[in-house]
Scaffold this motif. Sequence first.
Motif, PDB file in Angstrom:
ATOM      1  N   LYS A   1     -27.242 -71.354  28.027  1.00  0.00           N
ATOM      2  CA  LYS A   1     -25.922 -71.367  27.394  1.00  0.00           C
ATOM      3  C   LYS A   1     -25.600 -72.763  26.879  1.00  0.00           C
ATOM      4  CE  LYS A   1     -24.280 -67.678  30.389  1.00  0.00           C
ATOM      5  NZ  LYS A   1     -23.422 -67.308  31.519  1.00  0.00           N
ATOM      6  N   GLU A   2     -24.937 -72.812  25.730  1.00  0.00           N
ATOM      7  CA  GLU A   2     -24.674 -74.118  25.110  1.00  0.00           C
ATOM      8  C   GLU A   2     -23.646 -74.941  25.860  1.00  0.00           C
ATOM      9  OE1 GLU A   2     -21.675 -73.338  21.458  1.00  0.00           O
ATOM     10  OE2 GLU A   2     -23.712 -72.601  21.146  1.00  0.00           O
ATOM     11  N   ASP A   3     -22.846 -74.317  26.734  1.00  0.00           N
ATOM     12  CA  ASP A   3     -21.870 -75.087  27.500  1.00  0.00           C
ATOM     13  C   ASP A   3     -22.442 -75.621  28.829  1.00  0.00           C
ATOM     14  OD1 ASP A   3     -21.986 -72.636  28.814  1.00  0.00           O
ATOM     15  OD2 ASP A   3     -19.816 -72.486  29.093  1.00  0.00           O
ATOM     16  N   VAL A   4     -23.746 -75.416  29.058  1.00  0.00           N
ATOM     17  CA  VAL A   4     -24.398 -75.964  30.246  1.00  0.00           C
ATOM     18  C   VAL A   4     -24.471 -77.480  30.101  1.00  0.00           C
ATOM     19  CG1 VAL A   4     -26.625 -76.156  31.429  1.00  0.00           C
ATOM     20  CG2 VAL A   4     -25.724 -73.903  30.858  1.00  0.00           C
ATOM     21  N   ASP A   5     -23.945 -78.190  31.078  1.00  0.00           N
ATOM     22  CA  ASP A   5     -24.029 -79.654  31.127  1.00  0.00           C
ATOM     23  C   ASP A   5     -25.275 -79.997  31.948  1.00  0.00           C
ATOM     24  OD1 ASP A   5     -23.877 -82.331  31.879  1.00  0.00           O
ATOM     25  OD2 ASP A   5     -21.739 -82.272  32.343  1.00  0.00           O
ATOM     26  N   PRO A   6     -26.387 -80.394  31.288  1.00  0.00           N
ATOM     27  CA  PRO A   6     -27.647 -80.586  32.007  1.00  0.00           C
ATOM     28  C   PRO A   6     -27.571 -81.524  33.203  1.00  0.00           C
ATOM     29  CG  PRO A   6     -28.048 -80.560  29.669  1.00  0.00           C
ATOM     30  CD  PRO A   6     -26.536 -80.580  29.846  1.00  0.00           C
ATOM     31  N   GLU A   7     -26.832 -82.618  33.089  1.00  0.00           N
ATOM     32  CA  GLU A   7     -26.773 -83.563  34.209  1.00  0.00           C
ATOM     33  C   GLU A   7     -26.101 -82.941  35.421  1.00  0.00           C
ATOM     34  OE1 GLU A   7     -25.195 -87.995  35.432  1.00  0.00           O
ATOM     35  OE2 GLU A   7     -24.925 -87.315  33.371  1.00  0.00           O
ATOM     36  N   ASN A   8     -24.956 -82.319  35.217  1.00  0.00           N
ATOM     37  CA  ASN A   8     -24.226 -81.740  36.346  1.00  0.00           C
ATOM     38  C   ASN A   8     -24.839 -80.445  36.849  1.00  0.00           C
ATOM     39  OD1 ASN A   8     -22.234 -83.738  36.761  1.00  0.00           O
ATOM     40  ND2 ASN A   8     -21.209 -83.059  34.903  1.00  0.00           N
ATOM     41  N   VAL A   9     -25.378 -79.631  35.956  1.00  0.00           N
ATOM     42  CA  VAL A   9     -26.016 -78.393  36.394  1.00  0.00           C
ATOM     43  C   VAL A   9     -27.299 -78.705  37.170  1.00  0.00           C
ATOM     44  CG1 VAL A   9     -27.111 -76.240  35.628  1.00  0.00           C
ATOM     45  CG2 VAL A   9     -24.915 -76.950  34.657  1.00  0.00           C
ATOM     46  N   ALA A  10     -27.992 -79.776  36.807  1.00  0.00           N
ATOM     47  CA  ALA A  10     -29.171 -80.184  37.584  1.00  0.00           C
ATOM     48  C   ALA A  10     -28.771 -80.493  39.024  1.00  0.00           C
ATOM     49  CB  ALA A  10     -29.837 -81.395  36.931  1.00  0.00           C
ATOM     50  N   LYS A  11     -27.657 -81.214  39.198  1.00  0.00           N
ATOM     51  CA  LYS A  11     -27.157 -81.496  40.551  1.00  0.00           C
ATOM     52  C   LYS A  11     -26.782 -80.206  41.271  1.00  0.00           C
ATOM     53  CE  LYS A  11     -25.281 -85.992  39.246  1.00  0.00           C
ATOM     54  NZ  LYS A  11     -24.063 -86.730  38.914  1.00  0.00           N
ATOM     55  N   LEU A  12     -26.139 -79.303  40.540  1.00  0.00           N
ATOM     56  CA  LEU A  12     -25.736 -78.016  41.115  1.00  0.00           C
ATOM     57  C   LEU A  12     -26.950 -77.224  41.589  1.00  0.00           C
ATOM     58  CD1 LEU A  12     -23.535 -75.775  41.547  1.00  0.00           C
ATOM     59  CD2 LEU A  12     -24.136 -74.996  39.257  1.00  0.00           C
ATOM     60  N   LEU A  13     -28.013 -77.194  40.777  1.00  0.00           N
ATOM     61  CA  LEU A  13     -29.195 -76.415  41.140  1.00  0.00           C
ATOM     62  C   LEU A  13     -29.883 -76.982  42.383  1.00  0.00           C
ATOM     63  CD1 LEU A  13     -30.694 -75.556  37.644  1.00  0.00           C
ATOM     64  CD2 LEU A  13     -29.256 -74.140  39.119  1.00  0.00           C
ATOM     65  N   ILE A  14     -29.963 -78.302  42.473  1.00  0.00           N
ATOM     66  CA  ILE A  14     -30.558 -78.907  43.673  1.00  0.00           C
ATOM     67  C   ILE A  14     -29.710 -78.572  44.899  1.00  0.00           C
ATOM     68  CG2 ILE A  14     -31.079 -81.099  44.831  1.00  0.00           C
ATOM     69  CD1 ILE A  14     -31.856 -82.156  42.013  1.00  0.00           C
ATOM     70  N   SER A  15     -28.392 -78.689  44.749  1.00  0.00           N
ATOM     71  CA  SER A  15     -27.494 -78.345  45.862  1.00  0.00           C
ATOM     72  C   SER A  15     -27.632 -76.874  46.227  1.00  0.00           C
ATOM     73  CB  SER A  15     -26.046 -78.644  45.481  1.00  0.00           C
ATOM     74  OG  SER A  15     -25.875 -80.003  45.212  1.00  0.00           O
ATOM     75  N   GLN A  16     -27.750 -76.035  45.221  1.00  0.00           N
ATOM     76  CA  GLN A  16     -27.896 -74.601  45.455  1.00  0.00           C
ATOM     77  C   GLN A  16     -29.188 -74.311  46.230  1.00  0.00           C
ATOM     78  OE1 GLN A  16     -29.762 -72.412  42.478  1.00  0.00           O
ATOM     79  NE2 GLN A  16     -28.474 -70.589  42.658  1.00  0.00           N
ATOM     80  N   ILE A  17     -30.283 -74.913  45.810  1.00  0.00           N
ATOM     81  CA  ILE A  17     -31.571 -74.677  46.471  1.00  0.00           C
ATOM     82  C   ILE A  17     -31.545 -75.204  47.898  1.00  0.00           C
ATOM     83  CG2 ILE A  17     -34.013 -75.333  46.476  1.00  0.00           C
ATOM     84  CD1 ILE A  17     -33.777 -75.263  43.340  1.00  0.00           C
ATOM     85  N   GLU A  18     -31.069 -76.431  48.075  1.00  0.00           N
ATOM     86  CA  GLU A  18     -31.018 -77.002  49.430  1.00  0.00           C
ATOM     87  C   GLU A  18     -30.087 -76.187  50.327  1.00  0.00           C
ATOM     88  OE1 GLU A  18     -32.771 -79.417  51.005  1.00  0.00           O
ATOM     89  OE2 GLU A  18     -34.002 -79.542  49.201  1.00  0.00           O
ATOM     90  N   GLY A  19     -28.957 -75.735  49.786  1.00  0.00           N
ATOM     91  CA  GLY A  19     -28.046 -74.902  50.559  1.00  0.00           C
ATOM     92  C   GLY A  19     -28.674 -73.567  50.918  1.00  0.00           C
ATOM     93  N   ALA A  20     -29.401 -72.977  49.972  1.00  0.00           N
ATOM     94  CA  ALA A  20     -30.067 -71.695  50.237  1.00  0.00           C
ATOM     95  C   ALA A  20     -31.145 -71.857  51.312  1.00  0.00           C
ATOM     96  CB  ALA A  20     -30.674 -71.145  48.950  1.00  0.00           C
ATOM     97  N   ILE A  21     -31.852 -72.986  51.280  1.00  0.00           N
ATOM     98  CA  ILE A  21     -32.867 -73.236  52.310  1.00  0.00           C
ATOM     99  C   ILE A  21     -32.201 -73.403  53.677  1.00  0.00           C
ATOM    100  CG2 ILE A  21     -34.590 -74.906  53.117  1.00  0.00           C
ATOM    101  CD1 ILE A  21     -35.330 -75.305  50.127  1.00  0.00           C
ATOM    102  N   LEU A  22     -31.076 -74.094  53.702  1.00  0.00           N
ATOM    103  CA  LEU A  22     -30.337 -74.253  54.955  1.00  0.00           C
ATOM    104  C   LEU A  22     -29.868 -72.896  55.484  1.00  0.00           C
ATOM    105  CD1 LEU A  22     -29.195 -76.297  56.984  1.00  0.00           C
ATOM    106  CD2 LEU A  22     -27.181 -76.473  55.541  1.00  0.00           C
ATOM    107  N   LEU A  23     -29.335 -72.052  54.605  1.00  0.00           N
ATOM    108  CA  LEU A  23     -28.921 -70.711  55.026  1.00  0.00           C
ATOM    109  C   LEU A  23     -30.115 -69.870  55.458  1.00  0.00           C
ATOM    110  CD1 LEU A  23     -26.155 -69.849  52.406  1.00  0.00           C
ATOM    111  CD2 LEU A  23     -25.850 -70.307  54.849  1.00  0.00           C
ATOM    112  N   SER A  24     -31.256 -70.067  54.817  1.00  0.00           N
ATOM    113  CA  SER A  24     -32.465 -69.349  55.221  1.00  0.00           C
ATOM    114  C   SER A  24     -32.864 -69.725  56.641  1.00  0.00           C
ATOM    115  CB  SER A  24     -33.620 -69.656  54.257  1.00  0.00           C
ATOM    116  OG  SER A  24     -33.375 -69.056  53.000  1.00  0.00           O
ATOM    117  N   LYS A  25     -32.657 -71.009  57.001  1.00  0.00           N
ATOM    118  CA  LYS A  25     -32.937 -71.425  58.385  1.00  0.00           C
ATOM    119  C   LYS A  25     -32.003 -70.719  59.354  1.00  0.00           C
ATOM    120  CE  LYS A  25     -33.968 -75.624  59.606  1.00  0.00           C
ATOM    121  NZ  LYS A  25     -34.127 -77.063  59.804  1.00  0.00           N
TER     122      LYS A  25
END
Length: 194
Positions: free
Chosen positions: A148-172
């Motif tokens: 999507k053209e309204d995706v802010d790459p810098e902030n969405v990159a931070k969001l994706l890392i947080s999302q993955i790390e959070g999902a791994i924590l919840l998986s634990k």
Amino acid sequence: MNNKDKLIQIASRLFHLHGYEGTSIDMIMKESGVCRSNFYYYFSSKEALALATIRKTSLTFRDKMLTKTLLNRRLNPLERLDSFYEKAISLQTSLFSEDLYAGCFFGNLALEQSSNKNFRSALNHFFTEWHKAFQLCLEEGVGRGFFKEDVDPENVAKLLISQIEGAILLSKVTNSIDPLLSASTEMRKLIINA
């Protein structure tokens, strides 16, 4: 494998499974078969060894994950992103056992040792490199119309890392890979042009 590499390999696994505080030098020496004098020949302290494990594991992550997925110019940006999530899910699935799911080596150390400036600096370097890889992929994906053209790459990159790390924590916590699978599905809904 020389003694230094053996110490790094064994310490990486033990820090991942038991944490930095839960892993003693004696545990590392016993499992590696390396004597105390050899340990101190290569490393001045347990912290020095841990910092070496972060550097080594960061290089492995870059080579096996980032270079082959998010930075792989033979794939389009969407394929890169999908490939990254697939590899992350596969890696985390391989870490499950009946008794213990280790989660993320870097996330575990960040939670445990964030007050130590040396650990914080080494871990920040790792997460910054990961962030840049995501950001480059997202920038190209927005520019080429995959995202999507309204995706802010810098902030969405931070969001994706947080999302993955959070999902791994919840998986634990849940002892299930489902949170990481959901993260992949929801990521697609948030950023991909339909």
